[in-house]
Design an enzyme around this catalytic site. Structure first.
Site, PDB file in Angstrom:
ATOM      1  CG  HIS A  72      -2.121  -0.847   1.073  1.00 54.56           C
ATOM      2  ND1 HIS A  72      -3.254  -0.674   1.832  1.00 54.56           N
ATOM      3  CD2 HIS A  72      -2.378  -1.867   0.243  1.00 54.56           C
ATOM      4  CE1 HIS A  72      -4.160  -1.570   1.464  1.00 54.56           C
ATOM      5  NE2 HIS A  72      -3.647  -2.316   0.511  1.00 54.56           N
ATOM      6  CE1 TYR A 200      -4.516   3.549   9.573  1.00 57.46           C
ATOM      7  CE2 TYR A 200      -4.966   3.214  11.898  1.00 57.46           C
ATOM      8  CZ  TYR A 200      -4.268   2.887  10.753  1.00 57.46           C
ATOM      9  OH  TYR A 200      -3.307   1.905  10.800  1.00 57.46           O
ATOM     10  N   PRO A 292      -2.916  -0.633  19.183  1.00 60.04           N
ATOM     11  CG  PRO A 292      -4.849  -1.856  18.710  1.00 60.04           C
ATOM     12  CD  PRO A 292      -4.078  -1.256  19.835  1.00 60.04           C
ATOM     13  CE  LYS A 296       5.053   2.688  13.526  1.00 59.12           C
ATOM     14  NZ  LYS A 296       5.223   2.323  12.140  1.00 59.12           N
ATOM     15  CE1 TYR A 384      -0.456   3.347  10.028  1.00 61.74           C
ATOM     16  CE2 TYR A 384       0.462   2.515   7.968  1.00 61.74           C
ATOM     17  CZ  TYR A 384      -0.496   2.465   8.970  1.00 61.74           C
ATOM     18  OH  TYR A 384      -1.481   1.505   8.909  1.00 61.74           O
TER      19      TYR A 384
HETATM   20  P1  RFL Z   1       3.128 -12.766  20.921  1.00 67.15           P
HETATM   21  O1  RFL Z   1       2.624 -12.787  19.538  1.00 67.15           O
HETATM   22  O2  RFL Z   1       2.155 -12.492  22.004  1.00 67.15           O
HETATM   23  O3  RFL Z   1       3.855 -14.155  21.176  1.00 67.15           O
HETATM   24  C1  RFL Z   1       4.268 -14.544  22.470  1.00 67.15           C
HETATM   25  C2  RFL Z   1       4.245 -16.046  22.527  1.00 67.15           C
HETATM   26  O4  RFL Z   1       4.689 -16.473  23.809  1.00 67.15           O
HETATM   27  C3  RFL Z   1       3.821 -17.491  24.287  1.00 67.15           C
HETATM   28  N1  RFL Z   1       3.920 -17.501  25.755  1.00 67.15           N
HETATM   29  C4  RFL Z   1       4.663 -18.396  26.439  1.00 67.15           C
HETATM   30  N2  RFL Z   1       5.417 -19.437  26.030  1.00 67.15           N
HETATM   31  C5  RFL Z   1       6.032 -20.174  26.990  1.00 67.15           C
HETATM   32  N3  RFL Z   1       5.906 -19.903  28.329  1.00 67.15           N
HETATM   33  C6  RFL Z   1       5.159 -18.883  28.766  1.00 67.15           C
HETATM   34  N4  RFL Z   1       5.042 -18.623  30.053  1.00 67.15           N
HETATM   35  C7  RFL Z   1       4.497 -18.077  27.805  1.00 67.15           C
HETATM   36  N5  RFL Z   1       3.686 -16.999  27.895  1.00 67.15           N
HETATM   37  C8  RFL Z   1       3.342 -16.673  26.637  1.00 67.15           C
HETATM   38  C9  RFL Z   1       2.467 -17.096  23.747  1.00 67.15           C
HETATM   39  O5  RFL Z   1       1.571 -18.195  23.687  1.00 67.15           O
HETATM   40  C10 RFL Z   1       2.837 -16.571  22.358  1.00 67.15           C
HETATM   41  O6  RFL Z   1       2.818 -17.582  21.381  1.00 67.15           O
HETATM   42  O7  RFL Z   1       4.324 -11.715  21.082  1.00 67.15           O
HETATM   43  P2  RFL Z   1       5.473 -11.298  20.032  1.00 67.15           P
HETATM   44  O8  RFL Z   1       6.072 -12.496  19.387  1.00 67.15           O
HETATM   45  O9  RFL Z   1       6.318 -10.335  20.770  1.00 67.15           O
HETATM   46  O10 RFL Z   1       4.693 -10.540  18.864  1.00 67.15           O
HETATM   47  C11 RFL Z   1       4.020  -9.327  19.130  1.00 67.15           C
HETATM   48  C12 RFL Z   1       2.790  -9.180  18.222  1.00 67.15           C
HETATM   49  O11 RFL Z   1       2.037 -10.374  18.294  1.00 67.15           O
HETATM   50  C13 RFL Z   1       1.921  -7.973  18.610  1.00 67.15           C
HETATM   51  O12 RFL Z   1       2.734  -6.875  18.950  1.00 67.15           O
HETATM   52  C14 RFL Z   1       0.985  -7.539  17.466  1.00 67.15           C
HETATM   53  O13 RFL Z   1       0.007  -8.521  17.226  1.00 67.15           O
HETATM   54  C15 RFL Z   1       0.315  -6.212  17.789  1.00 67.15           C
HETATM   55  N6  RFL Z   1      -0.647  -5.784  16.771  1.00 67.15           N
HETATM   56  C16 RFL Z   1      -0.233  -5.162  15.603  1.00 67.15           C
HETATM   57  N7  RFL Z   1       1.083  -5.008  15.323  1.00 67.15           N
HETATM   58  C17 RFL Z   1       1.490  -4.456  14.131  1.00 67.15           C
HETATM   59  O14 RFL Z   1       2.704  -4.319  13.919  1.00 67.15           O
HETATM   60  N8  RFL Z   1       0.593  -4.068  13.157  1.00 67.15           N
HETATM   61  C18 RFL Z   1      -0.744  -4.194  13.349  1.00 67.15           C
HETATM   62  O15 RFL Z   1      -1.496  -3.881  12.416  1.00 67.15           O
HETATM   63  C19 RFL Z   1      -1.205  -4.724  14.613  1.00 67.15           C
HETATM   64  N9  RFL Z   1      -2.516  -4.870  14.844  1.00 67.15           N
HETATM   65  C20 RFL Z   1      -2.017  -5.974  16.979  1.00 67.15           C
HETATM   66  C21 RFL Z   1      -2.935  -5.487  15.989  1.00 67.15           C
HETATM   67  C22 RFL Z   1      -2.492  -6.633  18.108  1.00 67.15           C
HETATM   68  C23 RFL Z   1      -3.860  -6.797  18.277  1.00 67.15           C
HETATM   69  N10 RFL Z   1      -4.266  -7.505  19.426  1.00 67.15           N
HETATM   70  C24 RFL Z   1      -5.056  -8.675  19.373  1.00 67.15           C
HETATM   71  C25 RFL Z   1      -3.578  -7.253  20.677  1.00 67.15           C
HETATM   72  C26 RFL Z   1      -4.299  -5.637  16.155  1.00 67.15           C
HETATM   73  C27 RFL Z   1      -4.772  -6.258  17.306  1.00 67.15           C
HETATM   74  C28 RFL Z   1      -6.260  -6.354  17.475  1.00 67.15           C
HETATM   75  C1  PHB Z   2      -5.335  -4.791  11.002  1.00 71.18           C
HETATM   76  O1  PHB Z   2      -5.519  -4.928   9.784  1.00 71.18           O
HETATM   77  O2  PHB Z   2      -5.609  -5.703  11.819  1.00 71.18           O
HETATM   78  C2  PHB Z   2      -4.813  -3.503  11.529  1.00 71.18           C
HETATM   79  C3  PHB Z   2      -4.413  -2.524  10.622  1.00 71.18           C
HETATM   80  C4  PHB Z   2      -3.939  -1.316  11.105  1.00 71.18           C
HETATM   81  C5  PHB Z   2      -3.867  -1.096  12.472  1.00 71.18           C
HETATM   82  C6  PHB Z   2      -4.254  -2.085  13.361  1.00 71.18           C
HETATM   83  C7  PHB Z   2      -4.737  -3.299  12.886  1.00 71.18           C
HETATM   84  O3  PHB Z   2      -3.413   0.107  12.924  1.00 71.18           O
END
Ligand code: RFL
Ligand code: PHB
Length: 395
Positions: A72, A200, A292, A296, A384
């Site tokens: 994008h 957004y 979110p 980032k 961004y």
């Molecule tokens: P994770 O993905 O949470 O993985 C951590 C792993 O550790 C395991 N774990 C354990 N394992 C062993 N022993 C324990 N005691 C443990 N405790 C936990 C867990 O089961 C898991 O598998 O962390 P990691 O790898 O640091 O990755 C981070 C990302 O997942 C997170 O920052 C993003 O998903 C955030 N996020 C977004 N980030 C972006 O860069 N762009 C986005 O568009 C974006 N959108 C989002 C998001 C997060 C969201 N939610 C659900 C919080 C949108 C949403 C809705």
């Molecule tokens: C997503 O597609 O899940 C998404 C995109 C942008 C954001 C957060 C989540 O800032």
């Protein structure tokens, strides 16, 4: 069992680290609390910064992303019936990649499987020992059996609810936190996205985001109360709220359908410093959480891991420990800029229950500034699409 690096957590941070270490001939073992099926089923992030996409490609994980991901060149900010387009390509010459975290995770697990990585899933009672000595240990139970791995280093990649934070003595650890008085309700639906680029939307009723995964899979979010439960939100209520918060022409085009996933995420900013204690180094959500809004979280997990992998390579290949010693400071410099951007965009776009008409006027003035000032849009685009890593890309 003994290995060079025990990685706690097999999310994107932990599995990318294992992949990068393997490419450099460094052994690791991943211990993951959840089942592989659960990890592969999580729906989370959707936007990869330019540098994140290039890191994945350099790590051999770019094939499906190149074929199926969607680059994008901009996003839209909407308020009332107005829209401001932030043209990344023109403003900073970079783009972002729409490629869901679910796909990134699948590619990572496939890559780990292809060379026979040791990924111990569904483990319980993970505990970290002796990180200030020369031979740290990780203990856990698996299928009811107690197990232990000794190692040179432990990488805490266990997300926001892991155990590695608890291994930092409280007098050495400082935390910084901001919680926001709302959450995001996210819906996935098998409908065409309302717009080819993300929207957004800042509205008197609250924030809304239109995102996507591909041509027939849309991801939408609306700001909701912190304490709302998914059961409070029927599909009808969700679509009607989303429609009200979008500019009229987008609302008219919106195609609705049954939700295939619905979840609520509370919004929070959190940083724990430092990111190293003895032979334990933490990366990703284990060290910091961002709301979110700025997209980032996953990107920070990737950039931490790039720094960390390089530090391990310098240590093992050249006996150079500057990368390990400087890891926390270098990672945190980048983290705080992403924390700032995510906080700023959250503050700009959401309805805060305690705020008044003055605050709303300030939000609208800032949106108008973005609409009328190319330098303001360039600053947005720079943040961004991703600030540069202070280390060349891994490759
Ligand atoms: P994770 O993905 O949470 O993985 C951590 C792993 O550790 C395991 N774990 C354990 N394992 C062993 N022993 C324990 N005691 C443990 N405790 C936990 C867990 O089961 C898991 O598998 O962390 P990691 O790898 O640091 O990755 C981070 C990302 O997942 C997170 O920052 C993003 O998903 C955030 N996020 C977004 N980030 C972006 O860069 N762009 C986005 O568009 C974006 N959108 C989002 C998001 C997060 C969201 N939610 C659900 C919080 C949108 C949403 C809705
Ligand atoms: C997503 O597609 O899940 C998404 C995109 C942008 C954001 C957060 C989540 O800032």
């Amino acid at each position: 069992m003994h290995t060079q690096v025990v990685i706690i957590g097999g999310g994107p941070a932990g599995s990318l680290l294992a992949q990068l270490l393997h490419a450099a001939g460094i052994e690791s073992v991943i211990v993951e609390r959840r089942s592989t099926e659960y990890v592969l089923g999580r729906i989370r992030a959707g936007v990869l910064e330019d540098a994140s996409a290039r890191t994945l490609t350099a790590a051999g994980l770019g094939e499906r992303m190149a074929a199926e991901g969607d680059p994008h060149d901009g996003v839209a900010l909407a308020y009332g019936d107005q829209r401001v387009r932030i043209d990344f390509a023109e403003l900073v010459g970079r783009r972002v990649m729409i490629w869901g975290q679910t796909e990134v995770q699948r590619d990572l697990y496939d890559a780990l499987g292809s060379w026979g990585a040791t990924l111990l899933d569904s483990v319980d009672d993970v505990a970290i020992h002796d990180v200030t000595g020369d031979r740290p240990r990780v203990t856990f139970t698996r299928d009811g059996q107690a197990e232990e791995i000794t190692c040179d280093w432990i990488a805490g990649c266990d997300g926001a609810h892991g155990v590695s934070q608890d291994a930092f003595p409280t007098d050495l650890r400082r935390t910084y936190e901001r919680s926001y008085p709302f959450g995001w309700l996210g819906v996935l639906s098998e409908t065409p996205p309302v717009s080819p680029e993300l929207i957004y939307a800042s509205h008197e009723r609250g924030f809304a985001l239109c995102s996507m995964r591909h041509a027939m899979l849309s991801r939408y979010y609306v700001q909701c109360d912190r304490d709302d439960r998914v059961e409070d939100w029927s599909d009808d209520r969700f679509w009607s709220e989303l429609t009200r918060r979008l500019p009229a022409d987008d609302a008219e085009r919106l195609q609705t359908g049954p939700s295939i996933e619905k979840s609520i995420t509370p919004l929070r900013s959190f940083v724990a410093e430092p990111m190293r204690h003895g032979r334990l180094l933490v990366a990703g959500d284990a060290a910091h959480i961002v709301p979110p809004t700025g997209a980032k979280g996953l990107n920070l997990a990737i950039s931490d891991v790039v720094l960390l992998a390089q530090a391990f390579v310098d240590h093992y290949a050249r006996g150079d420990d500057d990368g390990l010693d400087g890891y926390s400071d270098r990672a945190l410099r980048r983290v705080w800029k992403a924390v700032r951007f995510s906080w700023w965009l959250t503050t700009l776009m959401h309805r805060f229950p305690s705020r008044d008409d003055f605050d709303r006027k300030i939000q609208l003035a800032e949106l108008d500034l973005l609409a009328t000032s190319a330098p303001a849009r360039a600053t947005f685009a720079d943040n961004y699409t991703g600030l540069p890593l202070d280390l060349g890309e891994v490759g």
